[in-house]
Enzyme design. Structure first.
Site, PDB file in Angstrom:
ATOM      1  N   HIS A 141     -40.734  37.106 -36.875  1.00 17.34           N
ATOM      2  CA  HIS A 141     -39.797  37.298 -37.993  1.00 17.34           C
ATOM      3  C   HIS A 141     -40.471  37.326 -39.350  1.00 17.34           C
ATOM      4  O   HIS A 141     -39.810  37.079 -40.358  1.00 17.34           O
ATOM      5  CB  HIS A 141     -38.760  36.174 -38.025  1.00 17.34           C
ATOM      6  CG  HIS A 141     -37.831  36.158 -36.865  1.00 17.34           C
ATOM      7  ND1 HIS A 141     -36.596  36.763 -36.904  1.00 17.34           N
ATOM      8  CD2 HIS A 141     -37.962  35.629 -35.637  1.00 17.34           C
ATOM      9  CE1 HIS A 141     -35.993  36.579 -35.737  1.00 17.34           C
ATOM     10  NE2 HIS A 141     -36.809  35.886 -34.950  1.00 17.34           N
ATOM     11  N   LYS A 165     -30.175  34.773 -51.325  1.00 17.79           N
ATOM     12  CA  LYS A 165     -31.167  34.639 -50.265  1.00 17.79           C
ATOM     13  C   LYS A 165     -32.047  33.452 -50.626  1.00 17.79           C
ATOM     14  O   LYS A 165     -31.938  32.926 -51.737  1.00 17.79           O
ATOM     15  CB  LYS A 165     -32.015  35.912 -50.151  1.00 17.79           C
ATOM     16  CG  LYS A 165     -32.572  36.393 -51.518  1.00 17.79           C
ATOM     17  CD  LYS A 165     -33.276  37.732 -51.430  1.00 17.79           C
ATOM     18  CE  LYS A 165     -32.361  38.934 -51.365  1.00 17.79           C
ATOM     19  NZ  LYS A 165     -32.342  39.626 -50.096  1.00 17.79           N
ATOM     20  N   ARG A 166     -32.925  33.023 -49.702  1.00 18.44           N
ATOM     21  CA  ARG A 166     -33.843  31.947 -50.055  1.00 18.44           C
ATOM     22  C   ARG A 166     -34.663  32.346 -51.282  1.00 18.44           C
ATOM     23  O   ARG A 166     -34.938  33.524 -51.507  1.00 18.44           O
ATOM     24  CB  ARG A 166     -34.767  31.632 -48.879  1.00 18.44           C
ATOM     25  CG  ARG A 166     -34.129  30.777 -47.818  1.00 18.44           C
ATOM     26  CD  ARG A 166     -33.728  29.422 -48.340  1.00 18.44           C
ATOM     27  NE  ARG A 166     -34.864  28.547 -48.472  1.00 18.44           N
ATOM     28  CZ  ARG A 166     -35.110  27.494 -47.701  1.00 18.44           C
ATOM     29  NH1 ARG A 166     -34.264  27.158 -46.741  1.00 18.44           N
ATOM     30  NH2 ARG A 166     -36.174  26.737 -47.885  1.00 18.44           N
ATOM     31  N   LYS A 195     -39.586  37.729 -52.480  1.00 21.59           N
ATOM     32  CA  LYS A 195     -38.259  38.333 -52.611  1.00 21.59           C
ATOM     33  C   LYS A 195     -37.981  38.757 -54.062  1.00 21.59           C
ATOM     34  O   LYS A 195     -37.094  39.528 -54.340  1.00 21.59           O
ATOM     35  CB  LYS A 195     -37.183  37.364 -52.126  1.00 21.59           C
ATOM     36  CG  LYS A 195     -37.295  37.046 -50.623  1.00 21.59           C
ATOM     37  CD  LYS A 195     -36.240  36.044 -50.196  1.00 21.59           C
ATOM     38  CE  LYS A 195     -36.426  35.519 -48.781  1.00 21.59           C
ATOM     39  NZ  LYS A 195     -35.860  36.414 -47.755  1.00 21.59           N
ATOM     40  N   THR A 255     -31.056  40.432 -43.525  1.00 24.50           N
ATOM     41  CA  THR A 255     -29.792  40.620 -42.817  1.00 24.50           C
ATOM     42  C   THR A 255     -28.646  40.562 -43.825  1.00 24.50           C
ATOM     43  O   THR A 255     -27.594  41.145 -43.602  1.00 24.50           O
ATOM     44  CB  THR A 255     -29.587  39.542 -41.727  1.00 24.50           C
ATOM     45  OG1 THR A 255     -29.950  38.271 -42.274  1.00 24.50           O
ATOM     46  CG2 THR A 255     -30.430  39.838 -40.504  1.00 24.50           C
ATOM     47  N   LYS A 291     -25.024  42.813 -44.431  1.00 24.41           N
ATOM     48  CA  LYS A 291     -23.687  42.251 -44.688  1.00 24.41           C
ATOM     49  C   LYS A 291     -23.066  42.883 -45.932  1.00 24.41           C
ATOM     50  O   LYS A 291     -21.871  43.197 -45.946  1.00 24.41           O
ATOM     51  CB  LYS A 291     -23.778  40.723 -44.857  1.00 24.41           C
ATOM     52  CG  LYS A 291     -24.208  40.010 -43.579  1.00 24.41           C
ATOM     53  CD  LYS A 291     -24.639  38.564 -43.810  1.00 24.41           C
ATOM     54  CE  LYS A 291     -25.439  38.058 -42.618  1.00 24.41           C
ATOM     55  NZ  LYS A 291     -26.200  36.830 -42.892  1.00 24.41           N
TER      56      LYS A 291
END
Ligand code: 26W
Length: 853
Positions: free
Chosen positions: A397, A588-589, A594, A698, A702
């Site tokens: 992952h 998100k984290r 990111k 993910t 959504k």
């Protein structure tokens, strides 16, 4: 109270329906008496039956009359009532599976980020309307009760939520699956802010009762640790090894129900809790040394005390390795002992189980199965390896090298001496093959070894997993390709067919139907029922994108979802979102790759634009930016970024000059529950990681499924989202992965980018000056310094492209009809991202099992 509902009147009989009458035959149940065969009857599936069961739960399990009950009493009684309706399905499913001898998918995951259970159980059982009515009859509001539930947050982020989506899909597809994991007493911490800084509070999700779990202390298994190994000669004259452990703990299973969507199937999640073998030392206790007497108990029970909140940077902590071994050893033992028939020949194990390794966290299961077969069941080594290899598949992952787990051999040898020996031997055999196949290429052998030598001797869990697994998969096309080409190139050269891709997915039950009832209703009206389990059918919505009346209704749903979010944030966080804004969401984290910092720079730039004289504020698009993110408690830069976002948010919020044009909201404690309200309200989905770093994402799926447009880089599953929804309906920007690699090779100098981009320079200077942080430059120092000196994830390099893409966003948003059309097309074309499709891919290409539906 209008109805006689205060106390359940047991003189009234509970209705029976013939289809519910079935025999209860538990695993060890031998009916010896006529009465034992009496069918267990579930409560009647009508409002009256529901009310009766609810009152029974309230009166006899909670022990209160309705009139004296608290909200929590009512929630627990409601949850147990719904659970009641699922039990027959669970019993029947188990029996059917045992009778058929189905191959089981053993999903091994250290994390399950489940989200609230009640909403999902009500939906799966088809009881939403009945429950609503029943609660109304009792003078209660089902929505208020639903909001009482503390979600089980037994995961960090993407990986844990994916596991939860996968088990949902497998139940809905009627596939035999047991999800194995850890029952952490404390899940992911609860995030609060103090002066804008993250403060972690323990998540006591069990404190007010846990109506969804069934403890099975009588099925506890012993798990050993420590000690040493011994050689001995067996009765048959063979040289053997035995592990002489130094200590042990009990693993107590708790099972949770995993209901399929309206198909009567209920699968099992088996979560393990640690309990001391001996509660305390009575001798010490009697001597009055109370603290010392319970020390061993505390030590043992610490194993499942708390979820490690690290996401992607493993710390190599002893307790974490204990957790990992604890849950996989318990799961394998339990499967062999309780799920397989007593006389089962373990040579045939691969016919009955496929263990899926969710990242490297459960990889110690590989030497554990070898140990069981060789040491406990007298298998020859090669024979055991042949069976073991067929039982495991591995999903990776991540792409970040620092996220690949390694376990120092001194730690592993101390905790699991036999497992270390087994890994060494596996590695010897494996390296012999490498040398044979590649002409004695020693450099290659060293690269591929399961054992790294520097900086400390340690076991590379990803190598062990890759060697053992039948299939190895990445989680999006780009990720799988990079996994083959960059992370494990030697392995994919050796075994090209071992590698495959399964693009992630999300469950539409939770993330469309529950999260977005308004849109779900609209979709059903347009294309009929059935799409929730066949999500590709959303394609049928495409023509509606050109239907002005439908667009109008679609917008009304979005407006309603925004209103719902406004209400929630008002009550939950005291945040008052402005109305009528473009809602721009990044949740998100918090991680540097990111690039929340890139989003923040954009916000600063927007703020500057509003303050400058060059632009008429009235001509800009009013925008609210919402952040949601937890940082690992020890991750300094992530925590600084949170504090900085909050400081900028406070400054902008207090600045009258931009009121009504720009706002930032950062509700604390982003979790599954908040996601369910936030995502359906969003207009714009931020997916802006540095290309080549986000394995899949993910959240991106959504958002698209809920009609947000994505602004994103060519990374992870964004690539596939864009291909499917079309370039016109996606705002792409930034470097591609090959371009990133090129720049990295050349030597990336963030200072040069800063110097050459006036807009970037201006935003950074503004931030550094303290003007965006209430006049306090120290607030921005750490983040700004890092961006200018290293910028590991090249936020600056993508800044100009990002701002331009955001300008396109504004232009498109100004054309309401065009925007809505794109939003509808995003929904219509994202059916691929159902986790049902992901599961079908695993079934076809990895597990070789077929679904019943
Ligand atoms: C502490 C060690 C550690 C290492 C890696 C903890 C957790 C991880 C995970 C692999 C991090 C993770 O959650 N990865 C995410 O997995 C999602 C589901 O596949 C992907 O969508 C995300 O892109 C990926 O970051």
């Amino acid at each position: 109270m209008t109805h006689e509902t205060d106390f359940h009147d047991d003189s009234r009989t509970v209705g029976e329906t013939p289809e519910m009458a079935t025999s209860v035959t538990g695993p060890q149940f031998e009916p010896t008496h006529e009465r034992a065969l009496t069918p267990a009857v579930g409560p009647a599936r009508d409002v009256d039956g529901f009310v009766r069961q609810f009152l029974r739960e309230l009166n006899y399990t909670q022990g209160v009359p309705l009139s004296r009950s608290t909200l929590n009493d009512q929630y627990l009684a409601l949850a147990r009532t719904v659970r009641h309706y699922l039990m027959q399905g669970w019993i029947r499913t188990g029996k059917r599976r045992r009778d058929a001898g189905d191959k089981v998918i053993g999903y091994l995951s250290a994390e399950y980020l489940l989200g609230r259970q009640l909403d999902n159980a009500l939906l799966a059982a088809g009881l939403e309307d009945i429950a609503r009515e029943a609660m109304k009859e009792c003078g209660l509001d089902v929505d208020l009760l639903r909001s009482q539930e503390i979600e089980p947050g037994l995961g960090n982020g993407g990986l844990g939520r994916l596991a939860a989506c996968f088990v949902d899909s497998l139940a809905t597809m009627d596939v035999s699956c047991i999800g194995y994991g850890i029952r952490y007493e404390y899940g992911i911490f609860k995030q609060t802010f103090e002066d804008g800084r993250q403060v972690e509070v323990p998540d006591s999700w069990l404190a007010l009762g846990s109506p969804w779990e069934f403890p099975q202390p009588d099925r506890a298994v012993q798990i050993d640790f420590g000690g040493h190994t011994e050689r001995y000669t067996g009765d048959d004259g063979r040289e053997r090894t035995r592990w002489v452990p130094a200590w042990d703990v009990q693993a107590v299973p708790y099972h949770l129900l995993v209901p399929g969507y309206r198909n009567g199937v209920v699968n099992t999640l088996r979560l393990w809790s640690a309990k001391a073998t001996n509660a305390f030392d009575l001798q010490l206790f009697n001597q009055g040394d109370y603290a010392e007497a319970v020390r061993a108990q505390t030590f043992a029970e610490n194993i499942t005390k708390v979820l490690y909140p690290e996401d992607s940077t493993p710390q190599g902590r002893e307790l974490r390795l204990q957790q990992q071994y604890f849950f996989v050893a318990a799961s394998i033992k339990d499967f062999i002992r309780h799920t397989l028939p007593a006389d089962f020949d373990l040579h045939r194990l691969p016919e009955r189980i496929a263990f899926q390794l969710n990242d490297t966290h459960p990889v110690i299961a590989i030497p554990e199965l070898m140990r069981i077969l060789v040491d406990e069941h007298d298998f020859e080594w090669d024979e055991a390896w042949d069976v073991t290899k067929q039982c495991f598949d591995y999903t990776c992952h991540t792409l970040l090298p620092e996220a690949l787990e390694v376990w120092p051999v001194d730690l592993l040898g101390r905790l699991l001496p036999r497992h270390l020996e087994i890994v060494y031997r596996l590695n010897e055999d494996f390296l012999a093959r490498v040398r044979e196949q590649f002409d004695g290429d020693e450099v290659r052998a060293r690269r591929m070894s399961m054992v790294q030598e520097n900086p400390v001797r340690a076991i590379r869990m990803a190598h062990l997993a890759t060697v053992a697994a039948t299939k190895v998969n990445g989680v999006a096309e780009l990720h799988s390709q990079l996994l083959r080409d960059k992370v494990l190139p030697d392995f994919s050269e050796m075994w090209p067919d071992k590698f495959t891709n399964v693009t992630n997915g999300v469950t539409p039950r939770r993330f469309v139907r529950i999260a977005n009832p308004g849109m779900s209703e609209l979709v059903t009206e347009a294309i009929g029922e059935g799409w929730l389990t066949d999500l590709e059918r959303l394609r049928e919505l495409e023509p509606f994108a050109d239907d002005a009346a439908f667009r109008e209704r679609f917008r009304a749903v979005k407006a309603g979802n925004k209103e719902r979010l406004r209400q929630l944030l008002h009550h939950r966080d005291g945040i008052d979102l402005p109305e009528g804004h473009l809602l721009d969401v990044m949740v998100k984290r918090l991680h540097e790759y990111k690039r929340q910092s890139l989003k923040l720079l954009h916000v600063v730039s927007l703020y500057q634009r509003l303050l400058s004289d060059e632009v008429d504020p009235e001509s800009t698009t009013p925008r609210t930016v919402v952040f949601g993110a937890k940082a690992a408690p020890g991750y300094f830069m992530a925590k600084e970024t949170i504090a900085l976002i909050n400081a900028v948010a406070a400054t902008i919020d207090a600045d009258e000059r931009v009121a009504g044009r720009l706002a930032i909201a950062f509700p604390a404690n982003y979790n599954v529950t908040l996601a369910e309200t936030l995502i359906p309200a969003a207009d714009l989905s931020e997916q802006i990681s540095l290309a080549g770093k986000e394995a899949s994402g993910t959240g991106n799926m959504k958002f698209a499924l809920n009609g947000a447009l994505t602004i994103g880089t060519d990374d992870g599953a964004n690539v596939e989202i864009r291909q499917l929804v079309g370039d016109d309906n996606f705002f792409l920007f930034g470097m591609t992965e090959p371009r990133v690699a090129e720049l990295q090779a050349k030597g990336y100098v963030p200072g040069d980018v800063y110097a050459s981009s006036p807009r970037l320079k201006s935003a950074i200077d503004f931030l550094a000056s303290g003007e965006a942080t209430g006049g306090d430059p120290s607030r921005a120092a750490a983040v700004v310094d890092d961006l200018l000196s290293s910028d590991r994830f090249m936020a600056l390099a993508d800044f100009d492209a990002y701002v331009e893409a955001q300008e396109k966003v504004e232009a498109t948003y100004a054309d309401t009809e065009a925007w809505t059309r794109s939003a509808i097309l995003n929904v219509a074309r994202s059916g691929f991202f159902s986790s049902d499709r992901s599961m079908r891919d695993y079934l076809d290409r990895i597990w070789n099992v077929s679904a019943r539906s």
